[in-house]
Design an enzyme around this catalytic site. Structure first.
Site, PDB file in Angstrom:
ATOM      1  N   GLN A   1      -5.908  -4.891   1.692  1.00  0.00           N
ATOM      2  CA  GLN A   1      -6.277  -6.264   2.016  1.00  0.00           C
ATOM      3  C   GLN A   1      -6.156  -7.126   0.774  1.00  0.00           C
ATOM      4  OE1 GLN A   1     -10.109  -4.992   3.611  1.00  0.00           O
ATOM      5  NE2 GLN A   1     -11.172  -6.167   2.014  1.00  0.00           N
TER       6      GLN A   1
ATOM      7  N   LYS B   1      -4.252  -7.744  -4.257  1.00  0.00           N
ATOM      8  CA  LYS B   1      -4.029  -6.849  -3.122  1.00  0.00           C
ATOM      9  C   LYS B   1      -4.620  -5.486  -3.477  1.00  0.00           C
ATOM     10  CE  LYS B   1      -0.312  -5.235  -0.057  1.00  0.00           C
ATOM     11  NZ  LYS B   1       1.157  -5.336   0.232  1.00  0.00           N
TER      12      LYS B   1
ATOM     13  N   ASP C   1      10.567  -7.254   6.149  1.00  0.00           N
ATOM     14  CA  ASP C   1       9.392  -7.553   6.977  1.00  0.00           C
ATOM     15  C   ASP C   1       9.223  -9.064   7.080  1.00  0.00           C
ATOM     16  OD1 ASP C   1       7.140  -7.141   8.496  1.00  0.00           O
ATOM     17  OD2 ASP C   1       5.806  -6.782   6.797  1.00  0.00           O
TER      18      ASP C   1
END
Length: 559
Positions: A140, A155, A289
């Site tokens: 997260q 992160k 992505d």
């Protein structure tokens, strides 16, 4: 290497996996594996939906993966790029996999930061928000500020996620080994597929690698003013913590906010298309992505800001050339040339029905015959290719399927920004330039030619010495020194074979010659008698030769 599995220790996880898939209608698949795993009770069928159609079963497959956690969510994302393994309905369903999970408690995140930094995060950052900006299955992201005022994002990998994933990977390896002994194993190397997936997932767990990916993107786009890649703060980055520049802007799918801010949406769509084309054709390294959450429009200037560099694709020069050749064959509507190129790429199994594959590709090409590039959608092309790939088990490189998925997503975003968006037209100048660059000699060709010239120079230097050695061996009769047992018998056998071959040719010539002369002797009795006599003698000689060959072919007593 996958870690060895302890079946007793991981029995609870086995039970969870088996019961989850059974509950979603896949008990039949678990039954196929149970005899090899000796866990007959793991896959009980409580709650199995009865009579589910294929599309509904595909949806339950996705739900089962989401229930089983991060390893299986990532597995589903990888499988969504493998239409040679799963039917199109499953591929489409897996593209909807959700990686959003509830955030971990701040205490757990703080404990990871202390482990990595050796001190509390409050001593590293002037401030860090305990409420995450975003949370996913592997980690997260938290907003933070350095003591000198620089705003960053941190992160942080979830606590104990590596141990969880290694357990799941070991179980998947065991399941793949069991499935390899089923009919499915005759079509695919399932343990190798799991091993590749394990490497991919471990790479995503290494934040050092993600930071290097970001640096590589920044270097590739250093001359593009319309792209911004956040800076990595390496002094604060570890394998489990990644600290990078905080960028802000409007999410690329928030059309209403863009209009309110006066953003030129057509320009943003053009920028996004140019980014992906440069990544694919020029750099051979692309962001794999590209969902809307990973891109923002930074103001002013409609700058394209990118984030999250954990999943990337690679296309080396050979693969890019193969892709261009496939494209050229498709443009020419030549199904045979497409099949030939697939064979050169080792994408077609030896036992494939080549005629059937060529027919299917021909039908696919006919669907787009006469259409302009503006009428063709990359997403539709990829969707049409998938059934053909599954039917004929086309083994295209995973990065090519990943590229197809990326192009589809980027095109979808471009159409949301500009309904008249034409990816092919927008990027045609770049495509044309890159095609020439790939096909014409470049500096790498010069380097290869220099190495080749050096090899030839070395050979020329050694040639006189080697030639003298060969001549000395020839003078001594040692150039071809072969030792053959029973050489006399072999020579006799070869002599008999050569004699019979010569006699056979002579008799055949006599028979054919006399047969051709017979029609010409009409009206000359003497010539006709001599010709008939020659034909009879030749026939008798042929019969004698055949008889002698048959007799010599019989095994002799005592041999």
């Amino acid at each position: 290497m996958l870690l060895p599995l302890n079946p007793v220790r991981h029995l609870r996880r086995y039970h969870q996996i088996g019961s989850t898939f059974a509950r979603h209608g896949f008990g039949f698949a678990w039954d196929q594996l149970q005899p090899t795993l000796r866990t007959r009770r793991l896959g009980r069928r409580e709650g199995v939906p009865a009579g589910l159609p294929g599309e509904a079963l595909a949806g339950h497959f996705r739900l089962a993966l989401e229930e089983l956690g991060p390893t299986f969510v990532k597995l589903g994302q990888v499988l969504s790029t493998r239409p040679d393994l799963l039917p199109p309905a499953y591929i489409e369903e897996l593209t909807r996999l959700q990686d959003d999970v509830p955030p971990a408690a701040w205490e757990a995140v703080r404990a990871v930061l202390i482990e990595e930094y050796g001190r509390p995060p409050e001593e590293v950052f002037a401030s860090i928000d305990p409420v995450p900006i975003a949370a996913a299955s592997l980690g997260q992201v938290h907003a933070a500020t350095f003591p000198h005022g620089t705003q960053v994002v941190v992160k942080v990998q979830r606590a104990n996620i590596r141990e969880t994933i290694e357990t799941d990977l070991a179980i998947l390896a065991e399941l793949a080994a069991g499935a390899q002994r089923t009919p499915l194993g005759r079509l695919y190397d399932l343990p190798a597929i799991v091993e590749d997936f394990a490497n991919t997932l471990r790479n995503e767990l290494n934040y050092h690698r993600e930071g290097r990916n970001a640096d590589r993107f920044r270097e590739n786009f250093k001359n593009a003013s319309f792209v911004h890649i956040p800076r990595i703060y390496w002094h604060y980055t570890t394998e489990r913590v990644l600290v990078l520049e905080r960028i802000s802007g409007i999410k690329i799918d928030n059309v209403r906010a863009m209009d309110a801010a006066g953003v030129d949406r057509k320009k943003v769509a053009l920028h996004s298309a140019r980014v992906i084309i440069q990544e694919v054709l020029e750099d051979g390294f692309f962001h794999a992505d590209p969902h809307a959450g990973n891109f923002v429009v930074m103001m002013p200037g409609e700058v394209f800001g990118a984030m999250d560099f954990g999943m990337v694709g690679y296309l080396d020069e050979k693969l890019r050339l193969d892709l261009l050749r496939l494209y050229a064959a498709a443009v020419d509507m030549d199904a045979t040339a497409v099949v030939d190129q697939l064979i050169r790429m080792d994408a077609v199994a030896e036992e494939v029905d080549r005629r059937g594959l060529s027919t299917d590709i021909g039908r696919l090409l006919d669907k787009y015959r006469g259409m302009t590039l503006k009428e063709i959608r990359a997403g539709a092309v990829v969707a049409d290719i998938m059934p053909v790939a599954f039917r004929h088990r086309l083994r295209l490189p995973t990065d090519l399927w990943l590229l197809g998925k990326t192009l589809s997503m980027m095109e979808g975003q471009g159409l949301r920004l500009d309904p008249d968006f034409d990816m092919f037209a927008a990027t045609e100048p770049i495509v044309r330039r890159m095609m020439w660059r790939l096909m014409l000699p470049d500096r790498s060709w010069g380097r290869e030619m220099a190495f080749m010239a050096a090899d030839w120079a070395e050979m020329a230097r050694l040639m006189p010495k080697a030639s003298a050695q060969v001549l000395r061996q020839a003078e001594r009769g040692e150039l071809f020194s072969l030792r053959i047992k029973n050489l006399d018998d072999l020579c006799c056998l070869l002599d008999r074979v050569a004699t019979r071959l010569a006699v056979s040719l002579l008799i055949t010539a006599l028979i054919l010659g006399t047969a051709l002369l017979m029609p010409m002797t009409t009206g000359n009795p003497l010539a006709r008698v001599l010709t008939i006599a020659g034909f009879v003698i030749s026939a008798l000689l042929g019969g004698w030769l055949a008889f002698s060959m048959l007799r010599s072919a019989r095994p002799r007593p005592g041999k």
